[in-house]
Design an enzyme around this catalytic site. Structure first.
Site, PDB file in Angstrom:
ATOM      1  N   MET A   1     -20.646  20.314  39.430  1.00  0.00           N
ATOM      2  CA  MET A   1     -21.034  19.016  39.996  1.00  0.00           C
ATOM      3  C   MET A   1     -21.631  19.098  41.397  1.00  0.00           C
ATOM      4  O   MET A   1     -22.382  18.220  41.793  1.00  0.00           O
ATOM      5  CB  MET A   1     -19.832  18.079  40.020  1.00  0.00           C
ATOM      6  CG  MET A   1     -19.192  17.847  38.680  1.00  0.00           C
ATOM      7  SD  MET A   1     -20.403  17.511  37.428  1.00  0.00           S
ATOM      8  CE  MET A   1     -19.540  18.108  36.010  1.00  0.00           C
TER       9      MET A   1
ATOM     10  N   GLY B   1     -18.299  19.637  32.724  1.00  0.00           N
ATOM     11  CA  GLY B   1     -17.039  19.016  33.102  1.00  0.00           C
ATOM     12  C   GLY B   1     -16.225  18.481  31.944  1.00  0.00           C
ATOM     13  O   GLY B   1     -14.998  18.459  31.998  1.00  0.00           O
ATOM     14  N   GLN B   2     -16.897  18.034  30.883  1.00  0.00           N
ATOM     15  CA  GLN B   2     -16.176  17.380  29.785  1.00  0.00           C
ATOM     16  C   GLN B   2     -16.309  18.200  28.497  1.00  0.00           C
ATOM     17  O   GLN B   2     -17.291  18.913  28.302  1.00  0.00           O
ATOM     18  CB  GLN B   2     -16.737  15.986  29.561  1.00  0.00           C
ATOM     19  CG  GLN B   2     -16.553  15.066  30.760  1.00  0.00           C
ATOM     20  CD  GLN B   2     -17.030  13.661  30.458  1.00  0.00           C
ATOM     21  OE1 GLN B   2     -16.287  12.859  29.945  1.00  0.00           O
ATOM     22  NE2 GLN B   2     -18.277  13.382  30.745  1.00  0.00           N
TER      23      GLN B   2
ATOM     24  N   CYS C   1     -22.505  13.366  35.321  1.00  0.00           N
ATOM     25  CA  CYS C   1     -22.111  14.725  35.704  1.00  0.00           C
ATOM     26  C   CYS C   1     -23.096  15.811  35.275  1.00  0.00           C
ATOM     27  O   CYS C   1     -23.205  16.827  35.935  1.00  0.00           O
ATOM     28  CB  CYS C   1     -20.709  15.048  35.190  1.00  0.00           C
ATOM     29  SG  CYS C   1     -20.475  14.863  33.428  1.00  0.00           S
ATOM     30  N   MET C   2     -23.802  15.607  34.166  1.00  0.00           N
ATOM     31  CA  MET C   2     -24.611  16.704  33.636  1.00  0.00           C
ATOM     32  C   MET C   2     -26.105  16.420  33.568  1.00  0.00           C
ATOM     33  O   MET C   2     -26.884  17.300  33.207  1.00  0.00           O
ATOM     34  CB  MET C   2     -24.143  17.065  32.218  1.00  0.00           C
ATOM     35  CG  MET C   2     -22.717  17.544  32.124  1.00  0.00           C
ATOM     36  SD  MET C   2     -22.338  18.866  33.276  1.00  0.00           S
ATOM     37  CE  MET C   2     -23.539  20.079  32.799  1.00  0.00           C
TER      38      MET C   2
ATOM     39  N   LYS D   1      -3.215  22.180  32.840  1.00  0.00           N
ATOM     40  CA  LYS D   1      -3.508  20.882  32.210  1.00  0.00           C
ATOM     41  C   LYS D   1      -3.364  20.987  30.697  1.00  0.00           C
ATOM     42  O   LYS D   1      -2.708  20.169  30.051  1.00  0.00           O
ATOM     43  CB  LYS D   1      -4.933  20.424  32.567  1.00  0.00           C
ATOM     44  CG  LYS D   1      -5.111  20.023  34.010  1.00  0.00           C
ATOM     45  CD  LYS D   1      -6.483  19.471  34.294  1.00  0.00           C
ATOM     46  CE  LYS D   1      -7.568  20.516  34.352  1.00  0.00           C
ATOM     47  NZ  LYS D   1      -7.541  21.405  35.511  1.00  0.00           N
TER      48      LYS D   1
HETATM   49 FE1  SF4 Z   1      -7.830  24.269  31.074  1.00  0.00          FE
HETATM   50 FE2  SF4 Z   1     -10.347  23.527  30.603  1.00  0.00          FE
HETATM   51 FE3  SF4 Z   1      -9.214  25.434  29.118  1.00  0.00          FE
HETATM   52 FE4  SF4 Z   1      -8.388  22.928  28.869  1.00  0.00          FE
HETATM   53  S1  SF4 Z   1     -10.452  23.698  28.373  1.00  0.00           S
HETATM   54  S2  SF4 Z   1      -7.076  24.748  29.006  1.00  0.00           S
HETATM   55  S3  SF4 Z   1      -8.609  22.168  30.973  1.00  0.00           S
HETATM   56  S4  SF4 Z   1      -9.671  25.547  31.315  1.00  0.00           S
END
Ligand code: SF4
Length: 752
Positions: A338, A375-376, A171-172, A82
């Site tokens: 989560m 998550g964020q 989420c948290m 990503k």
């Molecule tokens: Fe991948 Fe998360 Fe690192 Fe971004 S912060 S490169 S989404 S592991």
């Protein structure tokens, strides 16, 4: 089912698709780019809460390359797939370039002045007619801390409503509840450094390989360096994370609380406890009153491995083995995400995880921690530390605390009476306010609730009916489609600020580019709105994000999350600082509540190894929390458990990752995973269309028949906008954290 190429890749090391500059461009390639006039800007990945440092390459004002930052200790140059395409999102086709205003049912281009005048008028009218609590703000763990801070100040300190929420509630919030009740303060005690010294990892409710691939890579690296490292996995699905796993407890979704109590039962019964640590540093509680250690042991009597096995649908021997592995190992880290938090018993389950570490003293030393994954990228920083939830104020303060309100009002320069002592509406209640008509106008910043809220059929109508303003870099999203005004804002790389990641590390993001079209920095837009509402005097001293950050630092001084020493000057230079960092010569803190913590009160602590100074007597709490079934157990009408989650290539609602063809190719459509035994029983073949029905909604999806979910459970990734998984999920919330139970509900599955 034969493995597809994607399935194969995802179960191999290549599956986490880690890339570094050396693996992609090569050192010579990087040098060649530099010679072509590419300049590199130090920043942080826009996606998950791992907090990977990245370098954004810019040439002639355009983003042309990205690479992992080798000097960043979080990721040491690595990125997942990503992150590898993140720079391409900046110039994606769905970037919003001009303000939009709804006229005759259609969103049409408008000037900034027209759009902002409309927003200000609607908010002003609502406040005058119905009071400040008739409006609200809904932000994000993806906004910069400075932006979230400004919104918090405008709504809580000027307008006078605590209806300030953010998607970290979804989420948290249960992790916050767990840390706050067990240790007296939010966020982990340890850091990523502990991974490199840990001998036993217990992963619960986290598909780390797909959701936090770079952290997973660090786990793999630990195993390689120390082959004796063990991994326990507690999760209803087999996932790519299983590759590392020695022992998988494939529990029924929603029934793992008994397992955690049973592990504690075995630890106590077989003598794996650290009695000195318990005597020095632990109190016990049943959640309403203090209890004794003996009373806690009596509570655990019920939680035999056999009892928990019957609840969770796993062999009792596995529970005993997990407890013994945990007890015997000199070090242990538990990591979760989560699968633990998005539950009606999310806070309880967080407490039960902390209990295991408190019982065994596996905390506050290298290789040990109960470590929640985020998550964020800025849920920890902007929203949790920044106090941008409806009951909080900046710097781990609470709205219902008079002294806290005074301290915040003094720094904000607003009359203390402006800050209401009454907590505002939590996220689900805020959107319910739109449905009920109590909340008339809502400002949404940097998030997509029309796709991410649970029980969507209910809340999307409320969003359509109320006056909805959305500040977004992208259009259309499910939320901008429902908006009355859409404001184009700068994206990652086009603005400067700070993110705070999972390990208490605050990092600076450079501005490397100008925003496209008429897009503006979110902070500017909020200040513009403040001025139009008559609060300009409280905002006109900010010349840019650094001024906002400096004001925020004043509110962290002397707090457990003291960031005083994390100035922009240092953050621009360093790869982040982990709080507490109380002075500009302090290096940051690896383990809180220990003698290396600059806030450690040595005189009070005596000989104690740890002192939880956020608790009145310096002692953490072990909670006797009973097991609790999911809100919606399966029954004859809805006989299957539904669980939702994420996949490697996509992030949240695909607003960003969905723009990248290479990320869409591996899983081009929404799907549901069905265990082969269930598929046989239901007469469903791989790729068949199936209909999923819950008490809230219905969805047709393509079946993936695969031995991943346990029989009786189906799994749906929630990313796709054309198949909204959240029409199915329940909006029942944890009574303490108010976080919804996305992770389990009852569903009926039929061939379509
Ligand atoms: Fe991948 Fe998360 Fe690192 Fe971004 S912060 S490169 S989404 S592991």
């Amino acid at each position: 089912m034969a493995f597809t190429r994607r399935e194969f890749l995802r179960t191999t090391a290549a599956g986490v698709a880690l890339a570094s500059i050396d693996a992609t461009l090569g050192a010579q390639g990087a040098e060649a780019l530099a010679n072509l006039g590419v300049t590199w800007h130090k920043t942080v990945c826009r996606y998950c809460g791992a907090g990977c440092g990245v370098m954004l390459g810019v040439e002639n004002g355009k983003p042309v390359a990205i690479r992992g930052d080798r000097e960043n200790p979080v990721n040491r140059g690595l990125m997942c797939v990503k992150g590898f395409y993140l720079h391409q999102v900046i110039t994606a086709k769905n970037r919003l370039l001009h303000p939009l205003v709804r006229k005759d049912g259609e969103l049409v281009q408008a000037s900034w002045d027209e759009a902002m005048e409309l927003v200000a008028r609607k908010f002003r009218e609502s406040i005058e007619q119905y009071g400040p609590d008739s409006v609200g703000f809904y932000g994000s763990g993806q906004g910069l801390t400075e932006e979230t801070y400004l919104a918090n100040k405008l709504f809580k300190g000027c307008i006078g409503t605590n209806n300030v929420e953010g998607n970290p509630r979804l989420c948290m919030a249960s992790a916050v509840g767990g840390y706050t009740t067990s240790f007296g303060a939010d966020e982990p005690i340890g850091t990523y450094d502990d991974i490199d010294a840990c001998d036993l990892f217990m992963l619960i409710g986290t598909n780390t390989a797909e959701a936090h691939p770079v952290i997973y890579n660090r786990l793999e690296a630990r195993k390689k360096a120390n082959p004796g490292t063990k991994f326990i996995f507690i999760d209803p699905r087999k996932t790519p994370t299983n590759k590392l796993v020695d022992l998988h407890l494939q529990v029924k979704p929603g029934y793992d609380l008994a397992v955690m109590n049973a592990i504690a039962h075995v630890l106590v019964k077989e003598g794996y406890t650290d009695e000195q640590f318990i005597a020095e540093s632990v109190n016990f509680s049943d959640g309403t009153k203090p209890i004794t250690y003996d009373e806690y042991k009596a509570f655990l009597q019920k939680y035999t491995p056999e009892y928990a096995a019957a609840q969770a649908g796993v062999p009792a021997e596995q529970i005993v083995e997990a407890a013994r592995l945990f007890g015997k190992s000199p070090t242990a880290m538990t990591m979760w995400c989560m699968g633990v938090n998005q539950r009606v018993a999310g806070v309880f389950l967080n407490n039960l995880i902390h209990n295991l570490h408190l019982l065994t003293g596996k905390l506050g030393k290298p290789g040990c921690d109960s470590f929640s994954l985020t998550g964020q990228p800025n849920a920890c920083g902007g929203v949790r530390e920044g106090g941008a939830l409806s009951h909080l104020l900046p710097g781990h303060r609470a709205v219902d605390n008079e002294q806290h309100r005074k301290e915040v009002a003094a720094v904000w320069g607003v009359p203390v009476e402006k800050i209401s002592p009454k907590p505002g509406l939590h996220a689900v209640a805020l959107f319910d306010g739109l449905v009920q008509g109590n909340v008339k106008a809502l400002y949404v910043m940097c998030t997509n609730p029309a796709q991410s809220l649970p029980n969507l059929n209910r809340y999307r109508k409320g969003m359509a009916d109320a006056f909805l303003v959305v500040a977004e870099a992208f259009h259309p999203t499910e939320t901008t489609k429902l908006a009355d005004v859409v404001l184009p804002v700068a994206f990652w790389g086009e603005k400067e600020g700070v993110y705070g990641c999972t390990e208490r590390r605050s990092q600076h993001l450079a501005k490397a580019l100008e925003p496209p079209g008429e897009a503006r920095w979110d902070g500017d837009v909020l200040i513009d709105l403040a001025k139009r509402l008559g609060y300009g005097a409280y905002f006109e001293h900010y010349k840019g994000p650094e001024d906002v950050w400096n004001e925020y630092l004043q509110l962290t001084k002397g707090k457990d999350m003291d960031l005083t020493g994390a100035t922009y000057a240092r953050l621009r230079e360093l790869r982040g600082l982990r709080w507490p960092v109380p002075s500009t010569d302090h290096p940051g803190t690896r383990h809180r509540f220990t003698r290396e913590d600059p806030l450690f009160p040595a005189e009070k602590a005596g000989n104690r190894r740890m002192y939880f100074y956020t608790k009145p007597d310096g002692k953490a709490v072990i909670f006797a929390r009973p097991d609790k079934a999911p809100e919606e157990p399966t029954d004859a009408e809805f006989p299957v458990a539904l669980t939702t989650g994420r996949i490697l290539e996509q992030w949240h609602t695909m607003t960003m990752t969905g723009q990248i063809p290479a990320l869409n190719r591996p899983a081009p459509r929404a799907y549901v995973e069905i265990n082969p035994a269930d598929a046989r029983a239901w007469g469903v073949a791989d790729r068949d269309k199936v209909r999923l029905t819950t008490r809230r909604g219905q969805l047709e999806l393509e079946a993936r028949v695969i031995d991943r979910p346990r029989p009786g459970t189906v799994f749906v990734p929630w990313h796709w906008a054309d198949r909204l998984a959240n029409v199915l999920t329940t909006d029942a919330v944890d009574p303490a954290s108010k976080e919804p139970e996305y992770k389990v509900c009852a569903v009926r599955v039929e061939k379509a």
